[in-house]
Scaffold this motif. Structure first.
Motif, PDB file in Angstrom:
ATOM      1  N   GLY A  71       0.855  -1.181   0.000  1.00 53.15           N
ATOM      2  CA  GLY A  71       0.000   0.000   0.000  1.00 53.15           C
ATOM      3  C   GLY A  71       0.892   1.232   0.000  1.00 53.15           C
ATOM      4  N   PRO A  72       0.296   2.413  -0.143  1.00 55.88           N
ATOM      5  CA  PRO A  72       1.090   3.643  -0.165  1.00 55.88           C
ATOM      6  C   PRO A  72       1.726   3.948   1.189  1.00 55.88           C
ATOM      7  N   LEU A  73       2.884   4.564   1.137  1.00 58.53           N
ATOM      8  CA  LEU A  73       3.581   4.949   2.365  1.00 58.53           C
ATOM      9  C   LEU A  73       3.726   6.460   2.398  1.00 58.53           C
ATOM     10  N   GLU A  74       3.353   7.046   3.524  1.00 62.41           N
ATOM     11  CA  GLU A  74       3.493   8.506   3.662  1.00 62.41           C
ATOM     12  C   GLU A  74       4.955   8.889   3.701  1.00 62.41           C
ATOM     13  N   THR A  75       5.270  10.016   3.068  1.00 66.64           N
ATOM     14  CA  THR A  75       6.636  10.529   3.161  1.00 66.64           C
ATOM     15  C   THR A  75       6.662  11.596   4.238  1.00 66.64           C
ATOM     16  N   PRO A  76       7.596  11.462   5.225  1.00 68.46           N
ATOM     17  CA  PRO A  76       7.632  12.501   6.263  1.00 68.46           C
ATOM     18  C   PRO A  76       7.948  13.857   5.647  1.00 68.46           C
ATOM     19  N   ALA A  84      10.161   6.315   2.362  1.00 65.51           N
ATOM     20  CA  ALA A  84      10.329   4.861   2.546  1.00 65.51           C
ATOM     21  C   ALA A  84      10.121   4.147   1.208  1.00 65.51           C
ATOM     22  N   ASN A  85       9.278   4.723   0.335  1.00 65.32           N
ATOM     23  CA  ASN A  85       9.061   4.128  -0.994  1.00 65.32           C
ATOM     24  C   ASN A  85      10.353   4.113  -1.787  1.00 65.32           C
ATOM     25  N   VAL A  86      11.009   5.283  -1.819  1.00 62.65           N
ATOM     26  CA  VAL A  86      12.252   5.385  -2.600  1.00 62.65           C
ATOM     27  C   VAL A  86      13.306   4.467  -1.970  1.00 62.65           C
ATOM     28  N   LEU A  88      12.866   1.635  -0.445  1.00 60.18           N
ATOM     29  CA  LEU A  88      12.595   0.246  -0.854  1.00 60.18           C
ATOM     30  C   LEU A  88      13.005   0.009  -2.310  1.00 60.18           C
ATOM     31  N   ARG A  89      12.650   0.966  -3.173  1.00 58.32           N
ATOM     32  CA  ARG A  89      12.970   0.787  -4.596  1.00 58.32           C
ATOM     33  C   ARG A  89      14.472   0.724  -4.805  1.00 58.32           C
ATOM     34  N   LYS A  90      15.211   1.558  -4.055  1.00 62.24           N
ATOM     35  CA  LYS A  90      16.647   1.632  -4.296  1.00 62.24           C
ATOM     36  C   LYS A  90      17.381   0.475  -3.626  1.00 62.24           C
ATOM     37  N   LEU A 246      -5.727   8.775 -10.653  1.00 63.14           N
ATOM     38  CA  LEU A 246      -4.913   7.964  -9.744  1.00 63.14           C
ATOM     39  C   LEU A 246      -5.639   6.729  -9.205  1.00 63.14           C
ATOM     40  N   GLY A 247      -6.941   6.823  -9.078  1.00 64.48           N
ATOM     41  CA  GLY A 247      -7.691   5.705  -8.486  1.00 64.48           C
ATOM     42  C   GLY A 247      -7.597   4.415  -9.288  1.00 64.48           C
ATOM     43  N   ILE A 248      -7.185   4.528 -10.560  1.00 66.32           N
ATOM     44  CA  ILE A 248      -7.159   3.318 -11.409  1.00 66.32           C
ATOM     45  C   ILE A 248      -5.773   3.042 -11.999  1.00 66.32           C
ATOM     46  N   HIS A 265      -1.166   5.843  -6.683  1.00 64.75           N
ATOM     47  CA  HIS A 265      -1.619   6.879  -5.750  1.00 64.75           C
ATOM     48  C   HIS A 265      -0.933   6.775  -4.394  1.00 64.75           C
ATOM     49  N   GLY A 266      -1.071   7.852  -3.622  1.00 65.15           N
ATOM     50  CA  GLY A 266      -0.525   7.880  -2.272  1.00 65.15           C
ATOM     51  C   GLY A 266      -1.556   7.465  -1.236  1.00 65.15           C
ATOM     52  N   SER A 267      -1.325   7.885   0.003  1.00 63.57           N
ATOM     53  CA  SER A 267      -2.125   7.386   1.127  1.00 63.57           C
ATOM     54  C   SER A 267      -3.456   8.118   1.271  1.00 63.57           C
ATOM     55  N   ALA A 268      -3.679   9.169   0.458  1.00 60.97           N
ATOM     56  CA  ALA A 268      -4.939   9.935   0.464  1.00 60.97           C
ATOM     57  C   ALA A 268      -5.517  10.068   1.868  1.00 60.97           C
ATOM     58  N   PRO A 269      -4.823  10.753   2.777  1.00 61.16           N
ATOM     59  CA  PRO A 269      -5.268  10.787   4.184  1.00 61.16           C
ATOM     60  C   PRO A 269      -6.664  11.367   4.357  1.00 61.16           C
ATOM     61  N   ASP A 270      -7.101  12.221   3.397  1.00 61.18           N
ATOM     62  CA  ASP A 270      -8.428  12.847   3.541  1.00 61.18           C
ATOM     63  C   ASP A 270      -9.564  11.846   3.454  1.00 61.18           C
ATOM     64  N   ILE A 271      -9.339  10.718   2.807  1.00 62.39           N
ATOM     65  CA  ILE A 271     -10.440   9.746   2.684  1.00 62.39           C
ATOM     66  C   ILE A 271     -10.132   8.442   3.421  1.00 62.39           C
ATOM     67  N   CYS A 276     -14.220   4.382   1.312  1.00 59.90           N
ATOM     68  CA  CYS A 276     -14.621   4.931   0.013  1.00 59.90           C
ATOM     69  C   CYS A 276     -13.478   4.919  -1.000  1.00 59.90           C
ATOM     70  N   ALA A 277     -12.288   4.447  -0.593  1.00 60.21           N
ATOM     71  CA  ALA A 277     -11.134   4.460  -1.520  1.00 60.21           C
ATOM     72  C   ALA A 277     -11.391   3.500  -2.673  1.00 60.21           C
ATOM     73  N   ASN A 278     -10.887   3.883  -3.817  1.00 58.20           N
ATOM     74  CA  ASN A 278     -11.030   3.045  -5.015  1.00 58.20           C
ATOM     75  C   ASN A 278      -9.934   1.970  -5.000  1.00 58.20           C
ATOM     76  N   PRO A 279     -10.284   0.698  -4.992  1.00 53.14           N
ATOM     77  CA  PRO A 279      -9.251  -0.346  -4.952  1.00 53.14           C
ATOM     78  C   PRO A 279      -8.759  -0.780  -6.329  1.00 53.14           C
ATOM     79  N   GLY A 317     -16.620   6.434  -5.325  1.00 53.44           N
ATOM     80  CA  GLY A 317     -16.990   7.856  -5.344  1.00 53.44           C
ATOM     81  C   GLY A 317     -16.116   8.730  -6.226  1.00 53.44           C
ATOM     82  N   ASP A 318     -14.829   8.394  -6.355  1.00 53.11           N
ATOM     83  CA  ASP A 318     -13.938   9.239  -7.156  1.00 53.11           C
ATOM     84  C   ASP A 318     -14.334   9.232  -8.625  1.00 53.11           C
ATOM     85  N   LEU A 319     -15.075   8.195  -9.072  1.00 51.84           N
ATOM     86  CA  LEU A 319     -15.404   8.071 -10.492  1.00 51.84           C
ATOM     87  C   LEU A 319     -16.908   8.070 -10.769  1.00 51.84           C
TER      88      LEU A 319
END
Ligand code: NAP
Length: 480
Positions: A71-76, A84-86, A88-90, A246-248, A265-271, A276-279, A317-319
């Protein structure tokens, strides 16, 4: 019976746990034959004081299983906070970021009906995103753009192999090689060298600015776009936008040892936590993962179930644009219920396994038969005006084997003066080259540096070299 495979699963932050749960449920229902090893990364880990955001147990799990769904990881936020995403990738050298976009049923966009179906293959570990940055003076910042023949060869091969595995007929190499002839030029060179090995696939070159323009004007002309890290970051968000956002948008991070699959997409903290997040993005990423594992039947079943669900008008809801939206769980229920059904209107490609490029442990990919020391660029911090600085350096090197060829300010030649109206900053590149009859030596460079540093403050050096008789450095704007 399909072989059971253990996957490291990282729920991540914000909406991550909700969409990861949905993806696991669909894959389990499709009989994908996966076992899940649940691991942590992201905000909760940063909160424990682990600066990378990825604990040791997670790293060990990835090293063991070699396959990750995250899942998405927030960047401080803040100075020095690393993603943390970068990380892991590196850490696992997942050098190829694959981002397919395709027009999907029931999702209306200004491009609906154009049959957009393309993949951006983005180099994922080099370029400006290596994060090698320095403040050169208190007011001048620098970021190193490092690219390598080894890295470019791998990403170009991955793009052609992906095109073959998906039965696609063309690959565009997208660069800014007209300006950055070396860093971006390496990708162009790799592409020119490797393309003839794939005579069944048309090879095209395109500049990134025109590529952005063409993607909006005529996106259906593209099948596979291979590009450098930053170009790919921007273009792949653009392409996600073309088909519904981003939802798709799914992605795969492919390396020769480890592959990691995630939504764009990122962690979309608002939703987060609202069901309601689009999987869809993570479900499509799961399809990419199943293909990578050779579990084509499960991948095919999930892709069709997803298409059927969208065709039935089931949208989060996003679509949903005003219509009554499905929750994350309702949407997931519908996909599970549609497993085994086939979309009549949308075809699913016949995939083959991607044959990954071979990797050499030798760090030296290119050798020069001859090399010559031509001089040095000494980068100085100085508040002097251009002429005073130039005259001072001319005097310093007057009786040395090197002469001051020119001074540039952010890439534009300013000394000897040529009439350029440059608004200078306190960061100067002072180019010294060996005089015609001088023998180039390291000692001469060191003596020059010692003399310069008696009068001026230097912060950075770059040797000027020639490889196989060709300059291995760019000219300044206006330099002859
Ligand atoms: P974001 O999390 O992608 O969210 C932007 C907006 O897009 C959301 O507010 C939401 O819009 C919509 N959205 C995104 N995914 C959705 C989904 N699955 N379903 C429905 N709507 C969705 O971008 P951000 O706000 O810039 O980033 C938030 C955090 O995520 C940051 O800490 C960032 O560093 C991190 N991030 C992580 C990754 C990763 O792990 N790979 C990638 C990008 C960002 P509405 O407001 O319209 O609901």
């Amino acid at each position: 019976m399909t072989e059971t495979k253990t996957v490291t699963i990282i729920p991540g932050d914000g909406i991550g746990p909700e969409v990861v749960q949905a993806a696991m449920r669909v894959m389990d229902s499709a009989g994908a034959g996966l076992e899940w090893e649940l691991c942590e990364a992201g905000a909760a880990v940063f909160a424990k004081g682990i600066a990378s955001g990825v604990p040791e147990e997670t790293l060990q799990s990835i090293a063991r299983n070699r396959i990750v769904l995250k899942g998405p990881l927030e960047t401080p936020i803040g100075y020095g906070g690393k993603s943390a995403n970068v990380t892991l990738r590196k850490l696992f050298e997942t050098y190829g970021n694959i981002r397919p976009v395709r027009e999907l049923p029931g999702i209306q966009t200004p491009f609906t009906g154009r049959n957009i179906d393309l993949v951006v293959v983005r180099e994922n570990v080099e370029d400006l995103y290596a994060g090698i940055e320095h403040m050169q003076t208190p007011g001048v910042a620098q970021c190193l753009k490092l690219t390598s023949t080894k890295g470019c060869d791998k990403i170009v091969r991955l793009a052609f192999e992906l095109a073959r595995a998906e039965g696609r007929k063309s690959v565009h190499c997208c660069t800014k090689a007209n300006i950055m002839k070396m860093t971006e030029g390496l990708l162009k060179q790799s592409f020119e060298a490797i393309a003839p090995e794939y005579p069944d696939i048309a090879a095209h070159q395109i500049l990134v600015d025109n590529c952005a323009h063409q993607l909006v004007r005529k996106p259906e002309q593209f099948e596979v776009i291979v590009t450098t890290n930053m170009n790919g970051d921007i273009l792949s968000d653009l392409t996600s936008g073309l088909v519904g956002g981003l939802g798709i948008a799914p992605s795969a991070n492919i390396g020769s040892q480890v592959a990691m699959f995630e939504a764009v997409h990122g962690s979309a903290p608002d939703i987060a936590g609202k069901n309601c997040a689009n999987p869809v993005a993570l479900l499509l990423s799961s399809v990419l993962m199943l293909r990578h594992l050779g579990k084509f039947d499960a991948a095919f079943a999930i892709k069709h179930a997803l298409l059927c669900t969208l065709e039935q008008g089931c949208l989060t809801g996003d679509l949903a644009s005003g219509k009554s939206p499905a929750s994350t769980t309702e949407f997931t229920d519908a996909v599970v219920a549609n497993l085994g059904k086939h979309s009549e209107n949308y075809s699913v490609r016949n995939w083959k396994a991607i044959s990954l490029p071979p990797e050499s442990p030798d760090p030296v990919a290119t050798r020069a038969a001859s090399r010559k020391l031509a001089g040095v660029d000494i980068f100085l911090e100085s508040g002097l005006d251009t002429v005073s600085l130039g005259q001072s350096l001319d005097a310093i090197c007057a009786d040395t084997p090197l002469r001051l060829k020119m001074i540039s300010n952010r890439g534009t030649k300013v000394y000897p003066p040529s009439g350029a109206m440059t608004d200078c900053v306190d960061h100067w590149r002072c180019r010294f080259v060996f005089r015609d009859h001088a023998s180039p030596s390291e000692e001469a460079l060191q003596n020059l540096l010692a003399r310069v540093s008696e009068k001026h403050y230097w912060m950075h050096l770059e040797k000027l070299q020639e490889f196989d008789g060709r300059p291995a450095f760019a000219k300044a704007q206006g330099e002859d």
